[in-house]
Design an enzyme around this catalytic site. Structure first.
Site, PDB file in Angstrom:
ATOM      1  N   HIS A   1      -5.281  -6.876   4.464  1.00 40.82           N
ATOM      2  CA  HIS A   1      -5.208  -5.421   4.508  1.00 40.82           C
ATOM      3  C   HIS A   1      -6.605  -4.809   4.538  1.00 40.82           C
ATOM      4  O   HIS A   1      -7.528  -5.327   3.911  1.00 40.82           O
ATOM      5  CB  HIS A   1      -4.435  -4.893   3.297  1.00 40.82           C
ATOM      6  CG  HIS A   1      -2.953  -5.074   3.428  1.00 40.82           C
ATOM      7  ND1 HIS A   1      -2.334  -5.209   4.635  1.00 40.82           N
ATOM      8  CD2 HIS A   1      -1.975  -5.142   2.495  1.00 40.82           C
ATOM      9  CE1 HIS A   1      -1.033  -5.351   4.445  1.00 40.82           C
ATOM     10  NE2 HIS A   1      -0.794  -5.316   3.148  1.00 40.82           N
TER      11      HIS A   1
ATOM     12  N   LYS B   1       3.098   6.404  -1.902  1.00 39.34           N
ATOM     13  CA  LYS B   1       2.813   7.424  -0.896  1.00 39.34           C
ATOM     14  C   LYS B   1       4.064   8.255  -0.600  1.00 39.34           C
ATOM     15  O   LYS B   1       3.980   9.451  -0.342  1.00 39.34           O
ATOM     16  CB  LYS B   1       2.309   6.746   0.378  1.00 39.34           C
ATOM     17  CG  LYS B   1       2.049   7.683   1.535  1.00 39.34           C
ATOM     18  CD  LYS B   1       1.423   6.947   2.687  1.00 39.34           C
ATOM     19  CE  LYS B   1       1.573   7.723   3.974  1.00 39.34           C
ATOM     20  NZ  LYS B   1       2.924   7.690   4.539  1.00 39.34           N
TER      21      LYS B   1
END
Length: 924
Positions: A159, A585
């Site tokens: 990532h 999120k």
């Protein structure tokens, strides 16, 4: 902890050169002094003086209590500096933080060694966990059962949260080795001078090395970086863990020492297999990754076998080897068609290890006579160990030979299990095309129940079997991925690649459909008496609605006879993944954490009802907003139903370098996880969570999510504010990883909130010192609950419920490392000042309520080391923030046709992102 350094190149620092280095304070001062030397050489006195004036100004701002006023004054001064001067400041403070981080890492290792000398059993070690069990009177059989199941399962990912180039990491590793030598009391004055000169050389190299990449790395670049960690420090940690476990047993449960305990660790990687939103990861890349992983570990084994051959100089004239070993030597030599080695005529172990080395060479080259499986290699190593033990060489057998055996058991010939990840939407689209070609239309428009029925019906029939030329490139790629898994398993065994993670799973057909696609490659069979599979399909639940519904989805799957047979064929083991980043999120910090807690309970109940062993895979990141925080505390805060002695968890971005670049720290990380796992399973039982606490937590999650969504989803200008009040657009151009920072963008380059990837979302808020994903909404929720139910219930939850304590304390970390004065300066880059005012008001509200619940006067009061670290680093990071803000302003105001200057400014901004990440020791 860190310490206040002297001015770069100061006389105080210079004076230390003639004295032994004692502790972190001296190391920091010395490294600052050496950096000052390099700054004068590379940038001249002008740059050095500029850096020193900025440093003194921000220290004064922090110590006089006039932070906002002084920072604005310095911001005005920065606005008059040249681009080159700003870039020089960024480089100087960025390298300073790299050096300080290395010094702190070395100090941590030194402190661990000191504590081991002083403590009977090092705190949070394996030994401490087992000694505590012995003191409580737990019988050996109970402990043995847990030890047999104990497993730490880190999964390394690519990532995009490690901004430093591999070259920079290599330079830092070289510096770290030199810093470690400073502790050597045997250094003569001349050797010490040479060492200091080497440090200046390495710092100069770091100064002259660009920290940012000129091109985005390819997936195979990421694979090679990942391999360097796996065959380097991680490889070195495994035998240390084996020895730590043996020592702990000797001191706590000596009756268990005689057994051959497996090293309680497995390793996996997503690098080269994670194609979710990354079109660069193809089936060919995945196969190439598997080959590179195999080549790397076989080569590492060869190197170690050579070292072992040199060491095992046991002579047959002194201690004969076993007849079994001697017979094997003769047979293998003839089979491999090799002449006898006269130099080792009376050294049988060297002769046998020479044959093993040749077999490993042939394994790597794919020639006749190589090892077909790692089990064959293990058999040869165990034969050596058995022969040594029978010839009074028990100590030798249980030393380096046992270390290599432990490594082979962990790494096999695959190094790390290569896991595949793909978005459920891609699989649905592929299935829609296959069904359409088969005469069944509108697969995507049907209800979830209809899709489940269609897939089950098709699983009961024949494979689609369409020629690849009849399919779209996207569907071909999906099917070719499963075909790549087949070839990898044929080449390197099933263990090398058997996990397929389906991200954004929202219904049963997402799991069943993946099995249907895998059947096209022969990985799943439904025609025999019992259905079977050679892969594990792992649903990943990562948004609020899916986390709420995951228990029902898994229960429905297990109720299906076909799926239950598939799970039975996998040893009745079921793996399910929960995602922290996207759920945060999606619904904010509190709601995400609570939904994951409840999801674990639901999943555990479903697995128990159908008699399967559940493994929950935690998709955690480094930052609090992505599930980060102290790992031991996270393990202990799991719901009782999900407290197993197994932890599978992602290791992402800069966290990998932080935890694994130094074997002693890697060992400490694994030991702390094992300690927490043992304590959570065999520790003192906890009472059930009161219903009133559960309902209060449900209320907090609901209120917090509403407040969060009102801001990030309800305000029409929020995304525009986010992309101008943070360096997100410029971060998007930083060549961090092969995967883009957003799933898609509009034709005008704008990005929707739903398409923002969670990692750069958190990274950007970290850079601007808001840390919004780690706390926003908590204050509003706490305030309302205090009004409705009083503060005492929250205080009681904090004192007595590990989950709630962790929730509040992790938020404290985000709040305590945020800096709203600095954030207000970033907010000036954007319009919509009311948005920052709302964020600031929620911050103040959250801090006030957290202090009320915890009974503290200030944040991080009970974490003095972290609190001091933040306060000491803030003045130096302030300089970087002010430089970055000025660079962002210039870059964004510059005309598009000023290509040369735009490129230079963007490069400076990229370096500032790296430097701030180093100063804060986190990205996202």
């Amino acid at each position: 902890m860190t310490v206040q350094p002297q001015p770069l190149g100061s006389e105080a620092g210079q004076a230390l050169r003639a004295e032994p280095i004692e502790g972190l304070r001296h190391e920091v001062n010395l490294l600052g002094s050496l950096l000052g030397d390099v700054l004068r050489e590379q940038g001249g006195e002008a740059l050095y003086d500029l850096v020193e004036r900025a440093r003194r100004a921000t220290i004064a701002a922090r110590t006089t209590g006039r932070v906002a006023e002084r920072l604005r004054e310095l911001q005005e001064r920065f606005s008059r500096l040249s681009d080159e001067d700003l870039f020089g400041i960024v480089r100087a403070f960025g390298i300073f933080f790299h050096l300080i981080n290395l010094a702190e890492q070395h100090h941590r290792v030194r402190t661990l060694r000191q504590r081991e000398r002083m403590e009977p059993a090092l705190h949070e070690s394996i030994e401490a966990a087992l000694v505590a069990l012995r003191d409580r009177g737990l019988p050996p059989d109970t402990v043995a059962k847990v030890l047999g199941e104990l497993l730490v399962f880190p999964v390394f990912t690519a990532h995009p949260s490690e901004p430093r180039r591999r070259t920079v990491l290599q330079r830092l590793a070289a510096l770290a080795r030199s810093i470690q030598q400073l502790d050597d009391p045997r250094l003569s004055p001349r050797e010490r001078d040479w060492l200091l000169e080497r440090l200046r050389e390495e710092i100069t190299l770091l100064w002259q090395t660009a920290e940012t990449r000129v091109a985005r790395p390819t997936p195979l670049d990421e694979v090679r970086s990942n391999i360097a960690i796996l065959v380097g420090p991680v490889y070195d940690v495994v035998p240390l863990l084996r020895r730590a476990l043996e020592r702990a047993l000797q001191r706590s449960y000596p009756e268990l020492v005689g057994r051959e305990w497996p090293v309680p660790v497995r390793l996996a990687t997503w690098v080269g297999g994670d194609r979710d939103g990354n079109p660069s990861v193809t089936a060919a890349v995945t196969e190439a990754t598997a080959r590179l992983l195999r080549e790397a570990i076989v080569r590492r084994y060869r190197d170690e076998v050579v070292e072992l051959r040199r060491a095992l100089s046991v002579s047959a004239r002194v201690r004969p080897a076993s007849e079994t070993l001697l017979d094997r030597i003769d047979r293998e030599r003839e089979r491999l068609n090799l002449a006898p080695v006269r130099a080792w005529a009376d050294e049988p172990y060297r002769r046998f290890l020479g044959l093993i080395e040749e077999r490993l060479r042939r394994t790597e080259a794919g020639e006749f006579g190589g090892y077909f499986t790692p089990e064959e290699f293990l058999d040869d190593l165990r034969l050596i160990a058995d022969s040594l033990e029978s010839g009074k060489g028990l100590r030798i057998a249980r030393g380096r030979v046992a270390d290599l055996i432990a490594r082979v058991r962990v790494f096999g010939f695959h190094l790390a299990e290569l896991e595949i990840r793909q978005d459920a939407a891609r699989h649905r689209e592929a299935l829609a095309e296959l069904f359409a070609l088969d005469g069944v239309s509108n697969y995507l428009e049907r209800t979830s129940d209809d899709r489940e029925a269609l897939v089950l019906q098709r699983l009961a029939g024949k494979p689609f079997g369409f020629p690849r030329g009849a399919l779209s490139p996207e569907t071909r790629e999906v099917l070719e991925t499963f075909e790549a898994i087949v070839r990898i398993q044929r080449f390197n065994g099933e263990r090398a690649c058997h996990t397929v993670i389906v991200s954004m799973t929202s219904e049963t057909a997402d799991v069943l459909g993946t099995l249907l696609l895998a059947r096209e490659a022969g990985l799943v069979d439904c025609y025999t008496n019992k259905a079977w599979s050679r892969i594990d399909v792992v649903p990943l639940f990562e948004q609020i609605a899916e986390l709420d519904n995951c228990g029902a989805i898994v229960e429905r799957l297990l109720s299906l006879p076909f799926y239950r047979e598939i799970v039975a064929s996998r040893g009745d083991h079921l793996e399910v993944m929960v995602g922290y980043s996207d759920s945060n999120k999606d619904g904010g910090y509190v709601s995400s954490n609570w939904r994951i807690y409840r999801a674990q309970e639901q999943l555990a109940r479903a697995a128990s009802r159908y008699g399967v062993t559940l493994r929950i895979f935690h998709g955690r990141g480094g930052a609090i907003g992505r599930g980060g925080g102290p790992m031991g505390r996270a393990i202990r805060s799991r719901p009782m139903a999900a407290r197993t002695p197994v932890l599978k968890v992602t290791e992402q971005g800069e966290v990998i370098f932080t935890r694994y670049s130094e074997p002693a720290i890697g060992l400490r990380h694994w030991e702390q996880m094992i300690h927490a796992l043992v304590q959570s399973v065999l520790g003192e039982p906890e009472p059930p969570v009161p219903t009133e606490w559960l309902s209060t937590m449900e209320r907090l999650a609901s209120l917090s999510q509403a407040a969060y969504e009102e801001l990030v989803k309800g305000h029409p200008e929020f995304v525009a504010y986010f992309t101008t009040a943070t360096p997100f657009p410029e971060l998007a151009t930083l060549n961090l990883a092969s995967r883009p920072v957003a799933r898609r963008a509009g034709s005008d380059g704008t990005v929707r909130f739903a398409d923002l990837r969670a990692i750069p979302w958190v990274f950007s808020w970290t850079q601007s010192r808001v840390n919004l994903p780690g706390w926003y909404g908590l204050g509003t929720a706490l305030e309302r609950v205090v009004e409705e139910r009083g503060a005492e219930i929250l205080r009681s939850m904090y004192r007595n419920w590990p989950f709630f304590e962790t929730l509040i304390d992790n938020a404290q970390i985000s709040l305590g490392t945020a800096e709203l004065t600095v954030a207000s300066l970033y907010a000036q880059l954007a319009e919509y000042p009311e948005l920052f005012e709302r964020i600031a008001a929620e911050y103040e509200r959250t801090v006030r309520l957290v202090l009320t619940i915890t009974g503290q006067v200030e944040l991080l009061e009970r974490s003095p080391v972290l609190s001091r670290l933040v306060k000491l680093r803030n003045p130096y990071v302030d300089v970087l923030h002010l430089a970055q803000i000025e660079l962002l302003r210039r870059y964004r105001q510059l005309a598009a046709d000023s290509e040369g200057r735009r490129a230079r400014l963007l490069d400076a901004i990229h370096h500032s992102i790296n430097a701030i990440a180093a100063g804060l020791q986190t990205t996202g």
